[in-house]
Design an enzyme around this catalytic site. Structure first.
Site, PDB file in Angstrom:
ATOM      1  N   ASP A 143      15.858 -22.075  23.597  1.00 45.45           N
ATOM      2  CA  ASP A 143      16.311 -22.302  24.967  1.00 45.45           C
ATOM      3  C   ASP A 143      16.388 -23.780  25.333  1.00 45.45           C
ATOM      4  O   ASP A 143      16.629 -24.131  26.479  1.00 45.45           O
ATOM      5  CB  ASP A 143      15.428 -21.541  25.960  1.00 45.45           C
ATOM      6  CG  ASP A 143      13.948 -21.713  25.674  1.00 45.45           C
ATOM      7  OD1 ASP A 143      13.599 -22.504  24.763  1.00 45.45           O
ATOM      8  OD2 ASP A 143      13.137 -21.052  26.339  1.00 45.45           O
ATOM      9  N   HIS A 195       3.837 -17.130  26.049  1.00 43.73           N
ATOM     10  CA  HIS A 195       3.234 -17.251  27.383  1.00 43.73           C
ATOM     11  C   HIS A 195       2.084 -16.264  27.596  1.00 43.73           C
ATOM     12  O   HIS A 195       1.319 -16.412  28.540  1.00 43.73           O
ATOM     13  CB  HIS A 195       4.280 -17.007  28.475  1.00 43.73           C
ATOM     14  CG  HIS A 195       5.350 -18.053  28.534  1.00 43.73           C
ATOM     15  ND1 HIS A 195       5.061 -19.393  28.640  1.00 43.73           N
ATOM     16  CD2 HIS A 195       6.705 -17.956  28.491  1.00 43.73           C
ATOM     17  CE1 HIS A 195       6.201 -20.077  28.655  1.00 43.73           C
ATOM     18  NE2 HIS A 195       7.212 -19.240  28.564  1.00 43.73           N
TER      19      HIS A 195
END
Lengths: 317, 210
Positions: free
Chosen positions: A253, A127
């Site tokens: 995830d 990110h």
């Protein structure tokens, strides 16, 4: 068995986040404990990461941003840019060691000491933008690795596969105008999951048009959707691109137990995804793969998924 | 939000004495569907691509319209609409949205004082405002709740979010199928909604899970 390495350093535990924060040192502890208990650890070549030289961080981030992260850590701030991205006084050094882990891994593979390496590093990276920390990420480890393998070893085509359940906005933005890095991301649809970018029509810009693929998944998607995306979208694109090196932004995830996302993979599916990537790597780049940990926040699911990923990396077939 | 902050000021206009061929070529070149007609800065009418289509020789395909000799012989002022619905730059954006919606227009001229044309606001400008209001593209996570439609209901939710030190990027409410309830859509500037969701559930709120 093909020679597979593991990047890990106890110093990665020194990046501390506050109590209850999902991106905690316990993630790496859980992974290491599981690898030890399952007997996998002894079959892996353990590599000690080096610290990334600042010049490599600055292939992706501005010098001002790198300095900002350093200064805010030293100053004692407990977050940077958004409240969810925690830092402590050691975070800068740990983040530099995380990026450095990928560089060490790349060296080992390019110098043919190892075939494949998984980097159990944190903080994660995908990110992180040129000038902005977000989503638990400080420096974009995988993007720095892509620039490193290109510039140090003169490679022209690098493929980054990002199977974290979140879109790797930082990685996309780093390479969206650059055809020398192909970015493939498969993630939960941006309406339903952070960061809200990575829609399917984002395909790169200018000279990089056609060298970014975003494959979005409806909430609750499972292995079948991943398999189809890998077989029908990733594989043909990769075989056509003929990458000379493959980097994986390996977030775990997308596991059904993960508290942050709504994707429904099981631990062993990560091994299957790995095998599909290996097939591409064998065909295109002599099997060269370096993967690096991104997300994955349920400790048991994370440890099992990493083990499945590593087993598949090590396996001969 | 006011029209002034959302309108386009880079205007493409035409004169009444220009012919329809000129108007059509201009629209196609600029990829627009209507042209304000002006004398100096004053708005005196509006002409759309549909008006031109209707004034052209019958049976011509759209692609061939530019070759229609008839269009060169008709002046814009002969067929333009002289009664133009306009909006003021000081008007709230809601006025422009309603006028575009109720009249099914693609765009509205923005006019000030004595009929001076100062801008144009189109459906695309409204969509852009909507995208920004929704927080689309802002690094954030979405949270959808069903709340009682009563004073203070939202305030309680906001208080809980505040406890977790999370910034709200955008907030929107929409009608719910049950009249005494509302759908609330929030975009929160965090990757991690788990704690705040837990707290909201514990406080008895209904979260719409994806």
């Amino acid at each position: 068995m093909s020679k597979t390495g593991l990047i890990y350093d106890p110093d990665y535990l020194k990046h501390e986040t506050s109590y209850g924060h999902p991106e905690s040192p316990r993630r790496l502890k859980a992974i290491l404990e599981h690898l030890e208990k399952s007997g996998l650890l002894s079959k892996l070549e353990l590599l000690t990461p080096r610290k990334a030289e600042i010049e490599w961080l600055e292939t992706i981030h501005t010098p001002e941003y790198v300095r900002e992260v350093l200064e805010r850590c030293l100053k004692g701030d407990n977050f940077i840019h958004t409240y969810d991205t925690h830092i402590c006084s050691a975070s800068f050094e740990v983040a530099v060691l995380a990026a450095g882990g990928i560089l060490t891994a790349i060296d080992a593979v390019m110098q043919e000491k190892l075939d494949k390496v998984f980097c159990a590093i944190r903080p994660p990276g995908h990110h992180a933008e040129k000038t902005r920390a977000m989503g638990f990420c400080l420096f974009n480890n995988i993007a720095i690795g892509a620039r490193y393998v290109q510039q140090k070893y003169g490679l022209e085509r690098v493929l980054v596969i990002d199977w974290d359940a979140h879109h790797g906005n930082g990685t996309q933005h780093a390479f969206e105008a650059d055809p020398t890095v192909f970015y493939f991301s498969i993630h939960e649809h941006p309406t339903f999951l952070f960061p809200g970018t990575g829609r399917s029509w984002e395909k790169g810009i200018d000279k990089g048009e056609g060298f970014t693929i975003n494959f979005t998944l409806e909430p609750h998607a499972g292995f079948q959707e991943y398999q189809q995306a890998f077989e029908n979208v990733l594989k043909p694109a990769a075989l056509k691109y003929k990458p000379q090196f493959i980097l994986i932004s390996a977030g775990f995830d997308g596991h059904i137990q993960d508290p942050l996302t709504h994707i429904a993979l099981a631990s062993n599916h990560y091994g299957k995804l790995t095998t599909m990537v290996k097939e591409i790597a064998e065909e295109c780049c002599g099997g060269r793969i370096v993967s690096a940990l991104e997300g994955g926040y349920d400790l048991t699911a994370l440890a099992e998924s990493v083990a499945s990923h590593l087993l598949a990396l090590m396996s001969e077939t | 939000m006011y029209v002034k902050s959302r309108m386009q000021t880079d205007l493409v206009t035409i004169h009444g004495e220009d012919n329809l061929h000129t108007a059509l070529v201009l629209m196609r070149e600029k990829r627009i569907h209507q042209l304000p007609v002006t004398v100096g800065k004053k708005l005196i009418g509006i002409i759309t691509d549909r008006d031109i289509r209707q004034a052209s020789s019958p049976g011509l395909k759209d692609k061939k319209l530019e070759m229609d000799p008839l269009l060169s012989s008709i002046r814009v002022e002969e067929i333009m609409a002289r009664e133009v619905i306009t909006v003021s730059p000081q008007a709230p954006l809601e006025d422009a949205i309603l006028l575009l919606y109720l009249n099914r227009f693609g765009g509205l001229p923005v006019v000030e004082g004595d009929g001076e044309l100062v801008g144009i606001i189109t459906k695309t400008d409204i969509l852009k405002a909507f995208i920004e209001t929704l927080g689309i593209g802002e690094p954030s996570s979405r949270l959808e709740l069903v709340l009682e439609d009563s004073p203070g209901a939202l305030a309680e939710v906001v208080k809980i979010i505040q406890k977790y030190n999370i910034n709200i990027s955008s907030i929107m409410s929409a009608p719910h199928e049950e009249k005494n309830k509302k759908n609330i859509f929030l975009r929160l500037a965090t990757i991690d909604l788990t704690s705040v969701k837990e707290a909201l559930l514990k406080a008895g709120y209904t979260i719409i899970q994806p």
